[in-house]
Scaffold this active site. Structure first.
Site, short mmCIF file in Angstrom:
data_model
loop_
_atom_site.label_atom_id
_atom_site.label_comp_id
_atom_site.label_asym_id
_atom_site.label_seq_id
_atom_site.Cartn_x
_atom_site.Cartn_y
_atom_site.Cartn_z
N GLN A 12 43.84 43.74 42.08
CA GLN A 12 43.45 42.56 42.86
C GLN A 12 44.17 41.31 42.37
OE1 GLN A 12 39.74 40.82 41.93
NE2 GLN A 12 39.47 39.83 43.92
N LEU A 13 44.16 41.10 41.06
CA LEU A 13 44.84 39.94 40.48
C LEU A 13 46.34 40.18 40.36
CD1 LEU A 13 44.80 37.22 38.89
CD2 LEU A 13 44.27 38.56 36.84
N ASP A 34 52.53 49.76 37.06
CA ASP A 34 51.17 50.22 37.39
C ASP A 34 51.14 51.73 37.19
OD1 ASP A 34 48.82 48.61 39.25
OD2 ASP A 34 48.60 50.77 38.95
N TYR A 141 32.31 47.25 29.67
CA TYR A 141 33.39 46.32 30.04
C TYR A 141 33.27 45.03 29.25
CZ TYR A 141 35.91 43.06 33.15
OH TYR A 141 36.73 42.10 33.67
N LYS A 145 35.68 43.38 26.43
CA LYS A 145 36.29 42.05 26.56
C LYS A 145 36.00 41.20 25.31
CE LYS A 145 38.44 42.35 30.47
NZ LYS A 145 39.91 42.42 30.45
#
Ligand code: SER
Length: 315
Positions: A12-13, A34, A141, A145
């Site tokens: 998405q980013l 990717d 997640y 992070k």
């Protein structure tokens, strides 16, 4: 011109950031990488199919293209991470360490790696969450992070790796869909509003979360990476903020354009994740240190997305 590698370039980013970076550096200087097969028109720059967990392949790609800057965006997001926590940890953590280690060995110019509001947790102050505060994430997640932030600062302090990072809020764009996140509803809702006029939301209508329109996220990322090193005083990850809204508020905003649009609510396991994150964050450090400011409020973002997505879906 520096040679740049974007890992996770079809996400998405990544897809929007790769385009923005190619406009700045020139298409041939930005390598899109990717794990997925090539997508879309790649004629504006080089592509490498890459599993970032394979450190040898990563090193070969860096050498082959003479890469000096890496934007490492590949990750498993909050909701999806809960279905296979060990793999989410492995991908999110080992890939970052591979990139940092390579940056140290090859003395790369700069690394960019995104953190998230998910690094906060249930005991973090919810309103205007400070830059430095309690961080007790309870998704894998978020745990990855928070740990990643510590690794970034460690590599900066111990080895002088120039690594920069932002704690993104939920990112809302319409050109590429997110996958597996808790804030994804705020993207899906636009698709459903145009395609069917109805949306079933997996969060309660009063769930506030920090959010940001994609153009602002791209601007924040590039501004931080381009900032003079002396102005980058936070080497873990900067809070950045733009909007904060609830599902009910975005529904009302969409209804201003599409009055027949309606939403229903069926909260699922993602409600608990959203409830553990801030409602809004204090990003004074980013604003003071390197001049961050956002351009999009809820009305401007909604306008822009409905117009752009309407065209895209009609095409
Ligand atoms: N958008 C992410 C998610 O919802 C948070 O960084 O998982």
């Amino acid at each position: 011109m520096s040679k740049v590698l974007v890992i996770g370039a079809f996400g998405q980013l990544g897809s929007e950031l790769t385009t923005a970076l190619r406009n700045i550096h020139g298409g041939e200087n930005v390598v899109a990488a990717d794990i997925r097969d090539p997508q879309g028109d790649l004629s504006d720059g080089p592509f490498e199919k890459l599993d970032v967990l394979n450190e040898k392949d990563l090193g070969r790609v860096v050498d082959r293209h003479g890469i000096q800057q890496i934007y490492h965006l590949a990750a498993i997001l909050s909701a999806k991470g809960e279905s296979n926590p060990k793999f989410a940890w492995q991908l999110n953590m080992d890939s970052l360490i591979n990139v940092l280690e390579l940056a140290k060995e090859k003395r790369l110019e700069k690394i960019y790696w995104p953190s998230s509001i998910a690094a906060f947790g249930p005991n973090t102050p919810k309103e205007n969450t400070p830059q430095n505060t309690v961080m007790d994430p309870n998704t894998i997640y978020g745990i990855s992070k928070l740990a990643g932030e510590r690794w970034c600062e460690y590599y900066f302090e111990k080895y002088g790796v120039d690594v920069r990072s932002l704690r993104y809020p939920g990112l809302i764009g319409y050109k590429a869909k997110p996958g597996g996140g808790t804030t994804d509803y705020a993207v899906d809702i636009f698709y459903k509003a145009i395609e069917t006029g109805r949306y079933e939301c997996f969060l309660r209508p009063d769930t506030y979360l920090p959010m940001m329109y994609m153009d602002d996220a791209i601007k924040a990322t590039i501004d931080l990476v381009e900032a003079d090193p002396g102005r980058v005083k936070v080497r873990s990850s900067y809070n950045v903020s733009a909007l904060s809204f609830s599902p009910a508020e975005i529904v009302d905003e969409i209804k201003k354009h599409l009055p027949a649009f309606s939403a229903t609510y069926a909260p699922d396991f993602r409600q608990e994740i959203a409830d553990s994150w801030p409602n809004s964050v204090d990003d004074r450090a980013a604003r003071e240190d390197w001049g961050w400011r956002h351009d999009y409020d809820l009305a401007k973002m909604t306008d822009t997305i409905l117009a752009g997505l309407g065209e895209l879906l009609n095409a």
